[in-house]
Design a protein around this motif. Structure first.
Motif, PDB file in Angstrom:
ATOM      1  N   ALA A 252       0.828  -1.206   0.000  1.00 16.10           N
ATOM      2  CA  ALA A 252       0.000   0.000   0.000  1.00 16.10           C
ATOM      3  C   ALA A 252       0.864   1.258   0.000  1.00 16.10           C
ATOM      4  CB  ALA A 252      -0.926  -0.008   1.202  1.00 16.10           C
ATOM      5  N   VAL A 253       2.034   1.164  -0.628  1.00 18.56           N
ATOM      6  CA  VAL A 253       2.995   2.258  -0.533  1.00 18.56           C
ATOM      7  C   VAL A 253       2.435   3.578  -1.075  1.00 18.56           C
ATOM      8  CG1 VAL A 253       5.334   2.967  -1.081  1.00 18.56           C
ATOM      9  CG2 VAL A 253       4.810   0.545  -0.834  1.00 18.56           C
ATOM     10  N   ALA A 254       1.910   3.537  -2.300  1.00 15.66           N
ATOM     11  CA  ALA A 254       1.507   4.795  -2.936  1.00 15.66           C
ATOM     12  C   ALA A 254       0.336   5.440  -2.208  1.00 15.66           C
ATOM     13  CB  ALA A 254       1.159   4.551  -4.401  1.00 15.66           C
TER      14      ALA A 254
ATOM     15  N   TYR B  24       1.451   6.990   0.894  1.00 11.80           N
ATOM     16  CA  TYR B  24       2.236   8.183   0.581  1.00 11.80           C
ATOM     17  C   TYR B  24       1.322   9.378   0.320  1.00 11.80           C
ATOM     18  CZ  TYR B  24       5.503  11.173  -2.011  1.00 11.80           C
ATOM     19  OH  TYR B  24       6.253  12.222  -2.450  1.00 11.80           O
TER      20      TYR B  24
ATOM     21  N   LEU C  59       9.161   3.088   2.009  1.00 13.68           N
ATOM     22  CA  LEU C  59       9.599   4.198   1.163  1.00 13.68           C
ATOM     23  C   LEU C  59      10.760   4.957   1.800  1.00 13.68           C
ATOM     24  CD1 LEU C  59       8.613   5.101  -1.546  1.00 13.68           C
ATOM     25  CD2 LEU C  59       7.222   6.836  -0.420  1.00 13.68           C
TER      26      LEU C  59
ATOM     27  N   ILE D 190      13.880   2.962   1.506  1.00 11.04           N
ATOM     28  CA  ILE D 190      14.477   3.007   0.180  1.00 11.04           C
ATOM     29  C   ILE D 190      15.174   4.331  -0.053  1.00 11.04           C
ATOM     30  CG2 ILE D 190      13.924   3.111  -2.271  1.00 11.04           C
ATOM     31  CD1 ILE D 190      11.708   1.066  -1.664  1.00 11.04           C
TER      32      ILE D 190
ATOM     33  N   ARG E 272      18.412   4.480   1.585  1.00 11.05           N
ATOM     34  CA  ARG E 272      19.252   3.317   1.286  1.00 11.05           C
ATOM     35  C   ARG E 272      19.537   2.513   2.547  1.00 11.05           C
ATOM     36  NH1 ARG E 272      20.820   3.405  -3.683  1.00 11.05           N
ATOM     37  NH2 ARG E 272      22.526   1.963  -3.395  1.00 11.05           N
TER      38      ARG E 272
ATOM     39  N   VAL F 206      14.812  -2.380   4.328  1.00 10.31           N
ATOM     40  CA  VAL F 206      14.110  -2.816   3.117  1.00 10.31           C
ATOM     41  C   VAL F 206      13.991  -4.331   3.120  1.00 10.31           C
ATOM     42  CG1 VAL F 206      14.172  -2.910   0.607  1.00 10.31           C
ATOM     43  CG2 VAL F 206      14.931  -0.853   1.764  1.00 10.31           C
TER      44      VAL F 206
ATOM     45  N   ILE G 206      11.456  -5.645   5.528  1.00  7.67           N
ATOM     46  CA  ILE G 206      10.063  -5.482   5.090  1.00  7.67           C
ATOM     47  C   ILE G 206       9.722  -6.509   4.012  1.00  7.67           C
ATOM     48  CG2 ILE G 206       8.413  -3.893   4.023  1.00  7.67           C
ATOM     49  CD1 ILE G 206       9.914  -1.625   5.420  1.00  7.67           C
TER      50      ILE G 206
END
Ligand SMILES: Nc1ncnc2c1ncn2[C@@H]1O[C@H](COP(=O)(O)OP(=O)(O)OP(=O)(O)O)[C@@H](O)[C@H]1O
Ligand SMILES: [Mg+2]
Lengths: 307, 281, 296
Positions: free
Chosen positions: A249-251, A254, A266, A269, A272, A277, A280
């Motif tokens: 459900a990232v977007a 966001y 996010l 990422i 870095r 990451v 998850i």
């Protein structure tokens, strides 16, 4: 249980386990390929001795095979490593964010079912009419729209123009309305299409006609027989979509600055923060495999032959 | 050959260039066992159980039995075209387990197959002509003895069918195209798996007459799978009766049909179509 | 990012009955606007009809022409630097369409090949490929995709890698099943008897018979690729400046939602319409090639 059933269940378990192992290995591999984490932590100017010490501390000087086995051991004991960015245990950070995502997914999924199922039934029972065409097109539209954009437009309309609802952040139930609505679009469309397909398949079966001929009322036929047929696929899709939304459900998060897992991914990422990451990804894989298992169990309960 | 003149077959079929030259059996099968794995449960099902079979050059052999008794599986495994089985198979004296890949490819055209469903036996995306062209490209020497139009003539099809696609052919026409494709290869063994059961009754006799005639003129051996005793009697010398994967009785047609030794054979004879025909004859 | 996922059960949803015949004509009417749109985004920039795309700090955040305060000098308005949005929209559309097509190809190509191999050769080849298909469909690969991007940074090759990784399995599964069905057809046995080699049977006979289904799946995959791309670019993980796609336009529109909602509105609408048409076309083609309705 018959021997063949044992075989089938065993095969399915083995296949799921293989899937899990592939994902875990991929995540590990990507972690190793992501460059020297000591440079990320200490900055590029750090003296070599200091870096060496950190490498030792992080276990990066061990043979890769040992690192891999350590990593697998960690995964199966619930230890997903440390974030480079937050200096915290990844497991505890995921645990902190999970409730927010669960809230969002739960509300979205409930909405998707409440609207999607009736829409599908409507289309199936009026097959070929304008009702059907309208419902089907609406469902296809739901699968064609970038849902985060739909969310943005909801913000413009209800938050910016009308000022009825908050545009972002979490907190009160009012904060949940727009994100949940956005979240529900895709599964709603999927559920509607699936309901229509399996119900119209069932309605075309000869036993439906014979039930009608025996004088059983149409409504009863539709709900008792055809809908029962559609139940299992819908249940399957609900469980699997839940898995997808939980990890993907990232977007939407966001758009609404929703403090869930997607936002965490996010952030990881962007900074870095590769261990995070990786953690998850591993968490998502575990959830997915467990939900797939749940679907299999549901299937074997409902249908003793299993598919 | 009464049917031949009846249906007006051109006599030049007799000029087929190959005659049986050796007395090596075309096909010898010893103790063949074929097992299918059930996809769902993974259990093995023995479709062919310890079957032995011998077809001499030019001989015509029938396999009969109820549906599911393993006839098709036997024919496919015995000719090396289908599932691999255990047991010894010799095609024209070459043991299938011992031949190399290239040898096998050379041996294969010696056996040609005609199936029940003629439409399923033709690639739906190929016209008759391009299908034949491909066969010629695959076996240039073997197929150079006749041109397309003549070949179709031999199965009594008009040459304007060459540009049709399978779905534009009737069942009987498609089956003739299949027979023509088999004939083109000049095989020493033709396997016919219920070649008429997918066809209209009126066409069945024509197709059978054609097969009989090809056999007579080319000297090819025939392995015929059928449900129809009348067909078997009129076309075959020897019959094998299959029941649940096993051959329960084998022998010359007249003997097996006249004085069946096995209980199952008797039952089968009573139940199969053509039994009435037998009594009329 | 729910549209980023792959349905683990993308069984082609069973099409409405009686639709086989109509499918061909409706496919034409769906393909037509798509073709027109594709040609338009490539030809329009050559005509000189588009406004100048440069910055103009005197005309920032102008609304589209049909709203109060807009002008026909900038039909879709301008962004925060005064750049014309129509010009951006057209060039971004070009990249979006290219990504959709290439993204579908890189998924369909390997997917088809693996499905064919698994279905035709069966045995251990099938077992290995099936495990990979299951793994892909049973896992949140979009997370793995994000991990790859985190690792390698965003660029077009990485984007295509992600599109290939997320898209191949559905196609492989359908191709495998179809190949399994076709290899049992008797013409395959006939060809083997004529001495045809296995690669020849696979590529000259089975593949052409699957072509219709593959084209339909590929069409649907174009829609998926565009949606995946738009979400990734929206998050700054796909197409990044100086390149521009409809997805990356949504990213720049996100910051301006309260002042200039139209920046995000038109690209999003365009994606929706494009993907809807592509999905309708794919469904129509799939209905047309549905094995149950074939048998012409
Ligand atoms: N690919 C396969 N996988 C599993 N079982 C199979 C397969 N092919 C055939 N069988 C089984 O093997 C048995 C023999 O099948 P076969 O096709 O040889 O019978 P048959 O005698 O030709 O029947 P029919 O007269 O109906 O054509 C059947 O019980 C069938 O179910
Ligand atoms: Mg058979």
């Amino acid at each position: 249980m018959k021997a063949s059933t044992v075989r089938r269940v065993g095969g399915r378990l083995a296949s799921l386990f293989a899937s899990l192992l592939i994902a875990l290995s991929l995540a590990f591999l990507l972690g190793r390929l992501s460059g020297d984490p000591t440079a990320t932590i200490l900055g590029p100017m750090a003296p070599p001795e200091q870096r060496e010490a950190l490498r030792h501390q992080l276990g990066l000087d061990l043979p890769v095979v040992v690192q891999y086995l350590d990593y697998l051991k960690g995964v199966f004991t619930g230890d997903l490593g440390q974030s480079l960015q937050f200096y915290q245990s990844n497991t505890s950070m995921i645990a902190d964010r999970l409730p927010y995502t669960l809230q969002l997914v739960g509300a979205g999924m409930a909405l998707a079912l409440l609207v999607g199922v009736p829409l599908g039934v409507l289309a199936a029972t009026r097959e070929g009419t304008w009702w059907d065409r309208g419902a089907s097109t609406l469902a296809l539209l739901g699968q064609s729209v970038p849902v985060f954009w739909f969310g943005m437009m909801l913000v413009v309309l209800f938050a910016v123009k009308l000022g009825w609802l908050p545009a972002g952040q979490s907190g009160s139930p009012r904060h949940l309305i727009l994100p949940a609505l956005t979240m529900s679009v895709y599964p709603m469309a999927h559920i509607a299409r699936l309901t229509r397909a399996s119900m119209s398949d069932a309605l075309a079966e000869p036993y439906i006609d014979s039930a009608r001929a025996r004088g059983i009322s149409t409504r009863r036929v539709v709900w008792r027989h055809a809908f029962t047929n559609a139940m299992m696929p819908i249940l399957t899709i609900v469980v699997l979509q839940t898995g997808i939304l939980l990890s993907g459900a990232v977007a939407v998060e966001y758009v609404y600055s929703w403090p869930g897992l997607g936002q965490l991914a996010l952030q990881a990422i962007q900074f870095r923060d590769f261990p995070l990451v990786q953690a998850i990804v591993v968490f998502g894989a575990l959830v997915f495999v467990l939900l797939n298992l749940l679907v299999d169990v549901l299937h074997s309960i409902v249908d003793p032959r299993v598919r | 050959m009464s049917e031949v003149t009846e249906t007006g077959v051109p006599g030049d079929l007799a000029r087929h260039p190959r005659t049986p030259e050796s007395d090596t059996p075309v096909l010898e099968v010893d103790d063949l066992v074929v097992e299918h794995r059930d996809g769902g449960t993974g259990t093995l099902f023995r479709a062919v159980d310890q079957v032995s079979l011998r077809i001499a050059a030019g001989e015509s052999v029938a396999v009969v039995g109820e549906s599911g008794s393993g006839k098709t599986t036997l024919a496919m495994a015995a000719t090396g075209l289908g599932p691999r089985g255990r047991g010894d198979i010799r095609l024209l004296g070459h043991s299938l387990s011992a031949v190399s890949r290239t040898q096998l490819r050379r041996l294969r055209p010696e056996v040609q197959v005609v199936f029940q469903d003629p439409h399923g036996s033709l690639d739906p995306r190929q016209s008759v002509r391009s299908g034949l062209r491909e066969l010629r490209a695959l076996q240039p020497e073997r197929t150079s003895w006749i041109d397309d139009a003549d070949l179709l003539g031999r199965v009594r099809l008009a040459p304007d069918l060459l540009d049709r696609y399978p779905h534009q052919l009737s069942g009987g026409q498609a089956q003739r195209v299949c027979i023509a494709r088999a004939l083109l290869m000049r095989p020493r063994l033709i396997v016919a798996d219920e070649p008429t059961s997918g066809l209209d009754v009126s066409v069945q006799a024509d197709v059978l007459a054609l097969l009989r005639q090809i056999r007579a003129t080319t000297g090819a051996a025939l392995l015929m799978i059928s449900h129809d005793l009348a067909v078997v009697r009129s076309l075959c010398d020897v019959v094998h009766v299959m029941y649940r994967g096993r051959v329960v009785e084998a022998g010359p047609c007249d003997r097996v049909f006249g004085t069946p030794e096995n209980d199952y054979t008797r039952e089968l004879l009573a139940a199969m179509p053509g039994a009435r025909w037998r009594s009329r004859r | 990012m729910s549209q980023l996922e792959l349905d683990p059960v993308t069984a082609p949803v069973s099409p409405p009955r009686r639709a086989g015949r109509r499918a061909r004509t409706s496919a034409f009417w769906l393909a037509l606007p798509l073709a027109v749109a594709a040609v338009a985004v490539f030809v329009l920039p050559l005509t000189g009809l588009l406004p100048d795309g440069g910055q103009n700090l005197d005309a920032t955040r102008q609304p589209p022409a049909f709203l109060a305060g807009g002008s026909w000098a900038h039909p879709l308005g301008t962004d925060k630097l005064g750049q014309d949005l129509l010009t951006q929209f057209v060039s971004a559309g070009r990249l979006t369409i290219v990504i959709g097509l290439v993204g579908a190809l890189v998924a369909i190509g390997p997917g088809t090949l693996l499905g064919l191999l698994a279905g035709y050769f069966r045995g251990w080849v099938d077992r290995v490929i099936s495990i990979l298909i299951d793994a892909q469909l049973a896992l949140p690969f979009i997370l793995v995709a994000l991990a790859i991007i985190a690792n390698r940074g965003s660029s077009l090759p990485v984007l295509f890698l992600v599109l290939a990784l997320t898209g191949w399995a559905v196609c492989a599964r359908v191709t495998r099943a179809a190949t399994l069905a076709i290899r049992e057809r008797q013409f395959v046995v006939g060809l083997r008897a004529a001495g045809a080699s296995e690669p020849r049977i696979v590529f000259r006979h089975i593949l052409p018979n699957l072509a219709g289904t593959i084209v339909a799946l590929g069409t649907l995959q174009v829609g998926t690729a565009i949606l995946v791309e738009s979400a990734l670019s929206f998050l700054g993980l796909g197409v990044v400046p100086p390149m521009n796609s409809w997805g990356s336009m949504l990213a720049s529109g996100q910051d301006e939602l309260s002042q200039a909602w139209w920046i995000a509105f038109f690209p999003g609408l365009a994606i929706t319409v494009l993907v809807l048409l592509v999905n309708l076309l794919g469904d129509a083609l799939l209905t047309h090639h549905d094995p149950r309705k074939r048998r012409r």
